[in-house]
Design an enzyme around this catalytic site. Sequence first.
Site, PDB file in Angstrom:
ATOM      1  N   HIS A   1      -0.021  86.692  27.467  1.00  0.00           N
ATOM      2  CA  HIS A   1       0.717  85.537  26.948  1.00  0.00           C
ATOM      3  C   HIS A   1       2.059  85.401  27.664  1.00  0.00           C
ATOM      4  CE1 HIS A   1      -2.314  84.829  24.028  1.00  0.00           C
ATOM      5  NE2 HIS A   1      -2.096  85.935  23.325  1.00  0.00           N
TER       6      HIS A   1
ATOM      7  N   ASP B   1      -5.841  78.253  28.181  1.00  0.00           N
ATOM      8  CA  ASP B   1      -6.701  79.343  27.705  1.00  0.00           C
ATOM      9  C   ASP B   1      -6.886  80.420  28.774  1.00  0.00           C
ATOM     10  OD1 ASP B   1      -8.253  80.639  25.834  1.00  0.00           O
ATOM     11  OD2 ASP B   1     -10.064  79.518  26.291  1.00  0.00           O
TER      12      ASP B   1
ATOM     13  N   LEU C   1      10.877  63.880  31.315  1.00  0.00           N
ATOM     14  CA  LEU C   1       9.560  64.304  30.835  1.00  0.00           C
ATOM     15  C   LEU C   1       9.539  64.457  29.317  1.00  0.00           C
ATOM     16  CD1 LEU C   1       6.701  65.462  31.604  1.00  0.00           C
ATOM     17  CD2 LEU C   1       7.774  67.738  31.527  1.00  0.00           C
TER      18      LEU C   1
HETATM   19  C1  FPP Z   1      -5.012  81.050  24.673  1.00  0.00           C
HETATM   20  O1  FPP Z   1      -5.357  82.220  25.363  1.00  0.00           O
HETATM   21  C2  FPP Z   1      -3.578  80.915  24.595  1.00  0.00           C
HETATM   22  C3  FPP Z   1      -2.845  80.885  23.448  1.00  0.00           C
HETATM   23  C4  FPP Z   1      -3.454  81.009  22.109  1.00  0.00           C
HETATM   24  C5  FPP Z   1      -1.384  80.787  23.466  1.00  0.00           C
HETATM   25  C6  FPP Z   1      -0.742  80.058  24.590  1.00  0.00           C
HETATM   26  C7  FPP Z   1       0.634  80.538  24.662  1.00  0.00           C
HETATM   27  C8  FPP Z   1       1.376  80.653  25.776  1.00  0.00           C
HETATM   28  C9  FPP Z   1       0.982  80.166  27.112  1.00  0.00           C
HETATM   29  C10 FPP Z   1       2.688  81.374  25.612  1.00  0.00           C
HETATM   30  C11 FPP Z   1       3.897  80.593  25.709  1.00  0.00           C
HETATM   31  C12 FPP Z   1       3.939  79.321  24.952  1.00  0.00           C
HETATM   32  C13 FPP Z   1       5.075  78.613  24.839  1.00  0.00           C
HETATM   33  C14 FPP Z   1       5.056  77.257  24.229  1.00  0.00           C
HETATM   34  C15 FPP Z   1       6.367  79.131  25.310  1.00  0.00           C
HETATM   35  P1  FPP Z   1      -6.264  83.301  24.637  1.00  0.00           P
HETATM   36  O2  FPP Z   1      -5.382  84.314  24.035  1.00  0.00           O
HETATM   37  O3  FPP Z   1      -7.182  82.632  23.679  1.00  0.00           O
HETATM   38  O4  FPP Z   1      -7.037  83.892  25.849  1.00  0.00           O
HETATM   39  P2  FPP Z   1      -8.524  84.473  25.827  1.00  0.00           P
HETATM   40  O5  FPP Z   1      -9.444  83.315  25.550  1.00  0.00           O
HETATM   41  O6  FPP Z   1      -8.675  84.999  27.215  1.00  0.00           O
HETATM   42  O7  FPP Z   1      -8.562  85.547  24.780  1.00  0.00           O
END
Ligand code: FPP
Length: 236
Positions: free
Chosen positions: A34, A17, A128
Amino acid sequence: MKDEKQGNPRHVAIIMDGNGRWAQAQGLPRALGHKAGMESLRSIVEACPDLGIEYLTVYAFSTENWKRPRLEIEALMRLMSEYIDSELDRLNRKGVSIRILGDIQPIPAALRSKVEGAVAMTSGNQGLRFSIALNYGGRQDILQAAQALAKRALHGEDPDRWTEEDLQKCLYTGDMPDPDLMIRTGGDLRISNFLLWQLAYSELWTTSTYWPDFTPEHLAGAIQDYCGRQRRFGGI
Ligand code: FPP
Protein backbone atom coordinates in the site's frame (compact mmCIF):
# COMPACT_ATOMS: atom_id res chain seq x y z
CA MET A 1 -20.21 12.01 -33.43
CA LYS A 2 -20.31 8.36 -34.41
CA ASP A 3 -17.35 8.34 -36.82
CA GLU A 4 -15.19 10.59 -34.73
CA LYS A 5 -12.43 9.39 -32.45
CA GLN A 6 -12.36 10.63 -28.88
CA GLY A 7 -10.53 13.60 -27.52
CA ASN A 8 -8.64 12.92 -24.30
CA PRO A 9 -10.84 11.82 -21.39
CA ARG A 10 -11.86 14.64 -19.05
CA HIS A 11 -12.59 12.31 -16.16
CA VAL A 12 -10.52 9.22 -15.36
CA ALA A 13 -11.49 6.89 -12.51
CA ILE A 14 -9.08 4.27 -11.17
CA ILE A 15 -9.38 1.07 -9.15
CA MET A 16 -5.85 0.89 -7.76
CA ASP A 17 -5.67 -2.88 -7.31
CA GLY A 18 -2.77 -5.24 -6.72
CA ASN A 19 -0.90 -3.63 -3.83
CA GLY A 20 -1.11 -6.79 -1.72
CA ARG A 21 0.03 -9.11 -4.51
CA TRP A 22 2.84 -6.72 -5.44
CA ALA A 23 4.12 -6.92 -1.86
CA GLN A 24 3.65 -10.67 -1.63
CA ALA A 25 5.59 -11.20 -4.85
CA GLN A 26 8.59 -9.56 -3.20
CA GLY A 27 8.17 -11.21 0.18
CA LEU A 28 7.07 -7.93 1.81
CA PRO A 29 4.16 -7.27 4.18
CA ARG A 30 0.97 -6.07 2.48
CA ALA A 31 1.25 -2.67 4.17
CA LEU A 32 4.41 -1.99 2.17
CA GLY A 33 2.45 -2.73 -0.98
CA HIS A 34 0.00 0.00 0.00
CA LYS A 35 2.90 2.34 0.73
CA ALA A 36 4.31 1.69 -2.74
CA GLY A 37 0.77 2.25 -4.05
CA MET A 38 0.74 5.64 -2.41
CA GLU A 39 3.94 6.56 -4.29
CA SER A 40 2.31 5.46 -7.51
CA LEU A 41 -0.69 7.65 -6.79
CA ARG A 42 1.61 10.60 -6.22
CA SER A 43 3.10 10.32 -9.69
CA ILE A 44 -0.24 9.69 -11.37
CA VAL A 45 -1.83 12.80 -9.81
CA GLU A 46 1.18 14.79 -10.98
CA ALA A 47 0.84 13.48 -14.54
CA CYS A 48 -2.88 14.22 -14.99
CA PRO A 49 -2.79 17.89 -16.04
CA ASP A 50 -0.27 17.20 -18.83
CA LEU A 51 -2.56 14.47 -20.16
CA GLY A 52 -5.52 16.84 -20.29
CA ILE A 53 -7.34 15.10 -17.41
CA GLU A 54 -9.61 17.48 -15.49
CA TYR A 55 -11.06 14.99 -13.00
CA LEU A 56 -9.25 12.09 -11.36
CA THR A 57 -11.19 9.79 -9.04
CA VAL A 58 -9.46 6.98 -7.14
CA TYR A 59 -10.88 4.14 -5.06
CA ALA A 60 -8.89 4.30 -1.82
CA PHE A 61 -11.13 2.40 0.59
CA SER A 62 -14.43 0.68 -0.07
CA THR A 63 -17.35 0.06 2.25
CA GLU A 64 -16.29 -3.62 2.04
CA ASN A 65 -12.65 -3.00 2.97
CA TRP A 66 -13.61 -2.96 6.69
CA LYS A 67 -13.57 -6.77 6.37
CA ARG A 68 -9.76 -6.67 6.14
CA PRO A 69 -7.54 -7.42 9.14
CA ARG A 70 -7.49 -4.55 11.65
CA LEU A 71 -3.76 -3.97 11.19
CA GLU A 72 -4.13 -3.57 7.44
CA ILE A 73 -7.00 -1.10 7.90
CA GLU A 74 -4.88 0.88 10.34
CA ALA A 75 -1.96 0.87 7.91
CA LEU A 76 -4.20 2.20 5.13
CA MET A 77 -5.60 4.98 7.34
CA ARG A 78 -2.06 5.91 8.42
CA LEU A 79 -0.93 6.08 4.80
CA MET A 80 -3.79 8.38 3.85
CA SER A 81 -2.87 10.60 6.73
CA GLU A 82 0.80 10.59 5.64
CA TYR A 83 -0.25 11.31 2.09
CA ILE A 84 -2.13 14.44 3.17
CA ASP A 85 0.74 15.56 5.41
CA SER A 86 3.31 15.20 2.69
CA GLU A 87 1.29 16.28 -0.37
CA LEU A 88 -1.26 18.87 0.69
CA ASP A 89 0.84 22.01 0.27
CA ARG A 90 2.21 20.85 -3.03
CA LEU A 91 -1.24 19.87 -4.37
CA ASN A 92 -2.66 23.17 -3.20
CA ARG A 93 0.11 25.14 -4.93
CA LYS A 94 -0.64 23.24 -8.13
CA GLY A 95 -4.30 24.25 -7.92
CA VAL A 96 -5.59 20.74 -7.23
CA SER A 97 -8.92 20.60 -5.45
CA ILE A 98 -9.48 17.56 -3.24
CA ARG A 99 -12.81 16.06 -2.41
CA ILE A 100 -14.00 12.93 -0.75
CA LEU A 101 -16.65 10.55 -2.07
CA GLY A 102 -18.21 8.41 0.63
CA ASP A 103 -19.35 8.54 4.21
CA ILE A 104 -16.35 9.55 6.30
CA GLN A 105 -18.16 9.46 9.65
CA PRO A 106 -16.76 5.98 10.53
CA ILE A 107 -13.19 7.07 9.65
CA PRO A 108 -10.95 7.64 12.71
CA ALA A 109 -11.47 11.21 13.97
CA ALA A 110 -7.87 12.40 13.47
CA LEU A 111 -7.83 11.35 9.82
CA ARG A 112 -11.34 12.67 9.29
CA SER A 113 -10.44 16.16 10.44
CA LYS A 114 -7.26 16.10 8.38
CA VAL A 115 -9.26 15.11 5.33
CA GLU A 116 -11.88 17.78 6.02
CA GLY A 117 -9.09 20.35 6.37
CA ALA A 118 -7.60 19.31 3.02
CA VAL A 119 -10.99 19.56 1.30
CA ALA A 120 -11.67 22.99 2.83
CA MET A 121 -8.21 24.33 2.02
CA THR A 122 -8.37 23.32 -1.65
CA SER A 123 -12.06 23.80 -2.37
CA GLY A 124 -11.59 27.02 -4.35
CA ASN A 125 -8.80 25.64 -6.55
CA GLN A 126 -9.41 25.50 -10.28
CA GLY A 127 -6.91 22.86 -11.39
CA LEU A 128 -7.28 19.07 -11.29
CA ARG A 129 -10.41 17.88 -9.47
CA PHE A 130 -9.03 15.03 -7.42
CA SER A 131 -11.64 12.84 -5.72
CA ILE A 132 -10.73 10.17 -3.21
CA ALA A 133 -13.38 7.49 -2.68
CA LEU A 134 -13.06 6.74 1.01
CA ASN A 135 -15.47 4.39 2.73
CA TYR A 136 -17.25 4.48 -0.60
CA GLY A 137 -19.60 1.93 -2.13
CA GLY A 138 -21.58 2.42 -5.33
CA ARG A 139 -24.71 0.87 -3.84
CA GLN A 140 -24.40 2.99 -0.72
CA ASP A 141 -24.00 6.06 -2.95
CA ILE A 142 -27.26 5.29 -4.77
CA LEU A 143 -28.96 4.53 -1.43
CA GLN A 144 -27.95 7.85 0.12
CA ALA A 145 -29.12 9.65 -3.03
CA ALA A 146 -32.48 7.84 -2.82
CA GLN A 147 -32.75 8.79 0.85
CA ALA A 148 -32.08 12.45 0.01
CA LEU A 149 -34.84 12.32 -2.61
CA ALA A 150 -37.22 10.55 -0.21
CA LYS A 151 -36.76 13.43 2.25
CA ARG A 152 -37.74 15.86 -0.49
CA ALA A 153 -40.88 13.79 -1.12
CA LEU A 154 -41.73 14.11 2.57
CA HIS A 155 -41.52 17.86 2.08
CA GLY A 156 -44.09 17.67 -0.68
CA GLU A 157 -42.19 17.05 -3.94
CA ASP A 158 -43.87 14.73 -6.41
CA PRO A 159 -41.57 11.71 -7.11
CA ASP A 160 -43.29 11.13 -10.45
CA ARG A 161 -41.72 14.33 -11.71
CA TRP A 162 -38.15 13.29 -10.96
CA THR A 163 -35.75 12.41 -13.74
CA GLU A 164 -32.45 10.52 -13.72
CA GLU A 165 -30.78 13.90 -13.41
CA ASP A 166 -32.50 14.52 -10.06
CA LEU A 167 -31.01 11.34 -8.65
CA GLN A 168 -27.63 11.94 -10.30
CA LYS A 169 -27.37 15.33 -8.60
CA CYS A 170 -27.80 13.67 -5.19
CA LEU A 171 -24.87 11.28 -5.72
CA TYR A 172 -21.52 12.07 -4.06
CA THR A 173 -20.35 13.02 -7.56
CA GLY A 174 -23.41 15.27 -8.05
CA ASP A 175 -21.73 18.16 -9.85
CA MET A 176 -19.09 16.13 -11.69
CA PRO A 177 -19.23 14.65 -15.19
CA ASP A 178 -19.34 10.83 -15.31
CA PRO A 179 -15.96 9.13 -15.83
CA ASP A 180 -15.04 8.82 -19.49
CA LEU A 181 -12.48 6.14 -18.74
CA MET A 182 -12.24 3.67 -15.86
CA ILE A 183 -8.90 1.96 -15.32
CA ARG A 184 -8.44 -1.12 -13.18
CA THR A 185 -4.97 -2.44 -12.42
CA GLY A 186 -4.08 -5.84 -10.99
CA GLY A 187 -5.74 -8.08 -13.59
CA ASP A 188 -9.24 -8.57 -12.18
CA LEU A 189 -12.18 -7.75 -14.43
CA ARG A 190 -14.70 -6.39 -11.97
CA ILE A 191 -16.26 -3.07 -10.97
CA SER A 192 -16.20 -3.98 -7.26
CA ASN A 193 -19.01 -1.63 -6.22
CA PHE A 194 -17.18 1.46 -7.56
CA LEU A 195 -19.28 4.30 -9.06
CA LEU A 196 -22.03 1.92 -10.20
CA TRP A 197 -24.33 4.63 -11.55
CA GLN A 198 -21.59 6.85 -12.91
CA LEU A 199 -19.79 4.14 -14.93
CA ALA A 200 -22.87 3.31 -17.03
CA TYR A 201 -21.22 4.46 -20.28
CA SER A 202 -17.57 4.72 -19.28
CA GLU A 203 -14.92 3.04 -21.35
CA LEU A 204 -13.10 0.34 -19.39
CA TRP A 205 -9.36 -0.34 -19.56
CA THR A 206 -7.64 -2.98 -17.52
CA THR A 207 -4.08 -4.16 -17.07
CA SER A 208 -2.48 -7.02 -15.17
CA THR A 209 0.14 -4.54 -13.90
CA TYR A 210 -0.09 -4.15 -10.14
CA TRP A 211 -0.89 -0.64 -8.95
CA PRO A 212 2.57 0.04 -7.41
CA ASP A 213 4.11 -0.62 -10.86
CA PHE A 214 1.60 1.59 -12.69
CA THR A 215 3.36 4.64 -14.12
CA PRO A 216 2.34 7.78 -16.03
CA GLU A 217 3.48 5.92 -19.17
CA HIS A 218 0.83 3.25 -18.51
CA LEU A 219 -1.73 6.02 -18.00
CA ALA A 220 -0.71 7.63 -21.29
CA GLY A 221 -1.10 4.21 -22.97
CA ALA A 222 -4.60 3.79 -21.55
CA ILE A 223 -5.53 7.24 -22.81
CA GLN A 224 -4.14 6.52 -26.24
CA ASP A 225 -6.25 3.37 -26.38
CA TYR A 226 -9.32 5.34 -25.23
CA CYS A 227 -8.72 7.96 -27.94
CA GLY A 228 -8.94 5.27 -30.60
CA ARG A 229 -12.38 4.08 -29.46
CA GLN A 230 -15.81 5.15 -30.62
CA ARG A 231 -18.37 5.84 -27.93
CA ARG A 232 -21.93 5.30 -28.98
CA PHE A 233 -23.85 5.78 -25.73
CA GLY A 234 -26.42 3.24 -26.90
CA GLY A 235 -26.73 4.80 -30.37
CA ILE A 236 -25.29 3.42 -33.61
C1 FPP B 1 -6.26 -2.59 -3.50
O1 FPP B 1 -5.16 -3.45 -3.44
C2 FPP B 1 -5.93 -1.31 -2.91
C3 FPP B 1 -6.53 -0.76 -1.82
C4 FPP B 1 -7.62 -1.43 -1.09
C5 FPP B 1 -6.10 0.53 -1.27
C6 FPP B 1 -5.53 1.54 -2.20
C7 FPP B 1 -4.73 2.44 -1.38
C8 FPP B 1 -3.61 3.08 -1.76
C9 FPP B 1 -3.08 3.11 -3.14
C10 FPP B 1 -2.86 3.79 -0.66
C11 FPP B 1 -2.87 5.23 -0.67
C12 FPP B 1 -4.18 5.90 -0.87
C13 FPP B 1 -4.32 7.22 -0.72
C14 FPP B 1 -5.60 7.89 -1.10
C15 FPP B 1 -3.24 8.07 -0.19
P1 FPP B 1 -5.32 -4.85 -2.70
O2 FPP B 1 -4.85 -4.69 -1.31
O3 FPP B 1 -6.72 -5.33 -2.82
O4 FPP B 1 -4.34 -5.73 -3.52
P2 FPP B 1 -4.49 -7.29 -3.80
O5 FPP B 1 -5.70 -7.47 -4.68
O6 FPP B 1 -3.22 -7.60 -4.52
O7 FPP B 1 -4.60 -7.97 -2.47
